[in-house]
Design an enzyme around this catalytic site. Sequence first.
Site, short mmCIF file in Angstrom:
data_model
loop_
_atom_site.label_atom_id
_atom_site.label_comp_id
_atom_site.label_asym_id
_atom_site.label_seq_id
_atom_site.Cartn_x
_atom_site.Cartn_y
_atom_site.Cartn_z
N ARG A 104 -0.09 -4.69 -1.95
CA ARG A 104 0.00 -3.74 -0.83
C ARG A 104 0.19 -4.59 0.43
NH1 ARG A 104 -5.62 -1.80 1.00
NH2 ARG A 104 -5.60 -0.57 -0.91
N LYS A 127 -13.64 -3.32 -1.26
CA LYS A 127 -13.74 -4.53 -0.45
C LYS A 127 -14.67 -5.48 -1.19
CE LYS A 127 -12.76 -3.00 4.23
NZ LYS A 127 -12.07 -1.77 3.83
N ASP A 135 -8.82 -4.52 -1.13
CA ASP A 135 -8.51 -4.70 0.29
C ASP A 135 -8.56 -6.18 0.65
OD1 ASP A 135 -8.46 -1.97 0.52
OD2 ASP A 135 -10.22 -1.80 1.80
N GLN A 186 -1.90 -9.62 4.16
CA GLN A 186 -1.73 -9.33 5.59
C GLN A 186 -0.56 -10.10 6.19
OE1 GLN A 186 -5.63 -10.80 6.06
NE2 GLN A 186 -6.58 -8.79 6.38
N GLY A 221 -2.44 -6.17 9.01
CA GLY A 221 -3.70 -6.90 9.22
C GLY A 221 -4.47 -6.27 10.34
N ALA A 222 -5.77 -6.03 10.11
CA ALA A 222 -6.54 -5.19 11.03
C ALA A 222 -7.66 -5.91 11.77
CB ALA A 222 -7.13 -4.02 10.24
N ARG A 248 -11.51 -0.28 14.34
CA ARG A 248 -10.21 -0.93 14.04
C ARG A 248 -9.06 0.04 14.28
NH1 ARG A 248 -13.22 -3.48 9.75
NH2 ARG A 248 -12.39 -2.12 8.12
N ARG A 249 -9.28 1.32 13.96
CA ARG A 249 -8.21 2.32 14.19
C ARG A 249 -7.97 2.49 15.69
NH1 ARG A 249 -8.67 1.31 9.53
NH2 ARG A 249 -7.16 -0.16 10.29
N HIS A 304 2.47 2.65 9.25
CA HIS A 304 2.92 3.89 9.89
C HIS A 304 4.13 3.64 10.75
CE1 HIS A 304 -1.43 3.76 9.28
NE2 HIS A 304 -1.20 4.90 8.69
C1 LIG Z 1 -3.00 2.27 3.06
C2 LIG Z 1 -3.45 1.20 4.01
C3 LIG Z 1 -4.32 0.22 3.58
C4 LIG Z 1 -4.72 -0.78 4.44
N1 LIG Z 1 -5.49 -1.81 3.96
C5 LIG Z 1 -5.76 -2.87 4.76
C6 LIG Z 1 -6.41 -4.02 4.26
O1 LIG Z 1 -6.75 -4.12 3.07
N2 LIG Z 1 -6.64 -5.04 5.11
C7 LIG Z 1 -6.25 -5.01 6.43
O2 LIG Z 1 -6.46 -5.98 7.15
N3 LIG Z 1 -5.64 -3.92 6.93
C8 LIG Z 1 -5.38 -2.85 6.14
N4 LIG Z 1 -4.73 -1.78 6.66
C9 LIG Z 1 -4.53 -1.64 8.12
C10 LIG Z 1 -3.31 -2.37 8.59
O3 LIG Z 1 -3.51 -3.76 8.53
C11 LIG Z 1 -2.97 -1.99 10.03
O4 LIG Z 1 -4.04 -2.36 10.85
C12 LIG Z 1 -2.67 -0.52 10.24
O5 LIG Z 1 -1.95 0.03 9.17
C13 LIG Z 1 -1.84 -0.34 11.50
O6 LIG Z 1 -0.61 -0.99 11.38
P1 LIG Z 1 0.81 -0.26 11.23
O7 LIG Z 1 1.58 -1.04 10.23
O8 LIG Z 1 0.63 1.16 10.90
O9 LIG Z 1 1.51 -0.48 12.56
P2 LIG Z 1 1.13 -0.23 14.10
O10 LIG Z 1 1.80 -1.34 14.81
O11 LIG Z 1 -0.33 0.00 14.31
O12 LIG Z 1 1.85 1.12 14.37
C14 LIG Z 1 3.25 1.15 14.28
C15 LIG Z 1 3.79 2.45 14.76
O13 LIG Z 1 3.30 3.50 13.94
C16 LIG Z 1 3.21 4.65 14.71
N5 LIG Z 1 1.83 5.14 14.73
C17 LIG Z 1 0.72 4.41 14.46
N6 LIG Z 1 -0.36 5.20 14.56
C18 LIG Z 1 0.08 6.43 14.88
C19 LIG Z 1 -0.53 7.67 15.13
N7 LIG Z 1 -1.88 7.81 15.09
N8 LIG Z 1 0.23 8.72 15.43
C20 LIG Z 1 1.56 8.60 15.51
N9 LIG Z 1 2.20 7.44 15.31
C21 LIG Z 1 1.47 6.37 15.00
C22 LIG Z 1 3.68 4.31 16.10
O14 LIG Z 1 5.05 4.53 16.19
C23 LIG Z 1 3.41 2.83 16.16
O15 LIG Z 1 4.18 2.16 17.09
C24 LIG Z 1 -4.29 -0.77 5.80
C25 LIG Z 1 -3.39 0.21 6.22
C26 LIG Z 1 -2.96 1.17 5.36
C27 LIG Z 1 -1.97 2.18 5.83
#
Ligand SMILES: Cc1cc2nc3c(=O)[nH]c(=O)nc-3n(C[C@H](O)[C@H](O)[C@H](O)COP(=O)(O)OP(=O)(O)OC[C@H]3O[C@@H](n4cnc5c(N)ncnc54)[C@H](O)[C@@H]3O)c2cc1C
Length: 304
Positions: free
Chosen positions: A181, A96, A130, A159, A185-186, A285-286, A224
């Site tokens: 990547r 970061k 990031d 993002q 967006g978190a 954030r998670r 995910h």
């Molecule tokens: C490798 C990586 C790097 C990242 N880097 C950054 C960054 O640099 N900056 C930034 O702002 N954000 C970053 N993020 C976070 C990202 O922005 C999201 O906040 C985060 O990935 C959640 O979004 P999602 O696409 O997984 O979808 P979500 O909408 O959160 O989830 C979509 C679906 O995934 C499934 N799911 C999600 N969590 C679970 C679980 N625990 N168990 C089972 N199913 C689940 C469900 O079906 C859900 O509906 C990163 C994420 C990853 C994976």
Amino acid sequence: MFRETWLWASDKRRVQKFVTEGALTRTVVQRFVAGDSVGDAVGAIQQLNTNDIGGILDLLGEGVTESTGAKQAFEDYLECIKRIEESGIDTTVSIKLTQLGLAFDKETCLYYVRMLASEAQAVGSGLEVDMEQSAYVSDTLDAFKVLRREFPDLRLAVQAYLRRTPVDLDDLAAEAPPRVRLVKGAYSEPPQLAFQKKSEIDAQYRYLIDWLFEKGTDPAIASHDSALIEHAQRAATRSGGGRKSFEIQMLYGIRRELQEQLARDGFRVSVYVPFGSAWYPYLMRRIAERPANLRFFMRALVGN
Ligand SMILES: Cc1cc2nc3c(=O)[nH]c(=O)nc-3n(C[C@H](O)[C@H](O)[C@H](O)COP(=O)(O)OP(=O)(O)OC[C@H]3O[C@@H](n4cnc5c(N)ncnc54)[C@H](O)[C@@H]3O)c2cc1C
């Protein structure tokens, strides 16, 4: 509302004190964070590597406000790279820029990133950057533009929730296909800057997947969300690339079975492995992302 509350908590010192010093057990943290030390992260990545999954090492910490903190983060990252060489793990390193002083000393921050990128390259690893809050997006893009001329393998997170991202990507592509990547967006961002509805964020995410397969290089789809991963798989097929033509990235502790299944199916999978003691904003954030994570958190609080 749920998401907003937890993102608000991620930024509040008093809430942080209550959570980190309160009854929150290690169980919750351990689910999403590999441990306190670099050795813990190396162990977690060794385990992932046995399943043919790569690592993305992340030293927790952000928003550093003075030079000693940035220097310390730089030295800690150098130590990580040394451990990568010693252990021979298959991993990149994600940084970061605010951890390395972007907010108050851009020049030194760039110097640190250059040093880290060249050290990482020397041990057969690579660096990923990031993307953080919207206030840092322009400076992060500017840093990336300069650095990628020297380190073409550098990867930048962008993002999908930000309205500006398609324009930013077109701008990056004017010089060379960007290595990106893609994340949703978190952070908590206002509606003028970021889409708020899942349907809008997903629509822009799909648009950007297609864009990356057309105009980017070696795209990494970090999500995910099965529907979006399938969209990327279809885009790869359409572009004539095979299962190894892009990377699927997920977070440590989230959808482990899917990670392993995708790797078994022949896709390139990497997992972001955070470690260190500064886990509080990351964990918040998670939790903000998913009500089920909150239920897990509450169960741990009451000791079940
Ligand atoms: C490798 C990586 C790097 C990242 N880097 C950054 C960054 O640099 N900056 C930034 O702002 N954000 C970053 N993020 C976070 C990202 O922005 C999201 O906040 C985060 O990935 C959640 O979004 P999602 O696409 O997984 O979808 P979500 O909408 O959160 O989830 C979509 C679906 O995934 C499934 N799911 C999600 N969590 C679970 C679980 N625990 N168990 C089972 N199913 C689940 C469900 O079906 C859900 O509906 C990163 C994420 C990853 C994976």
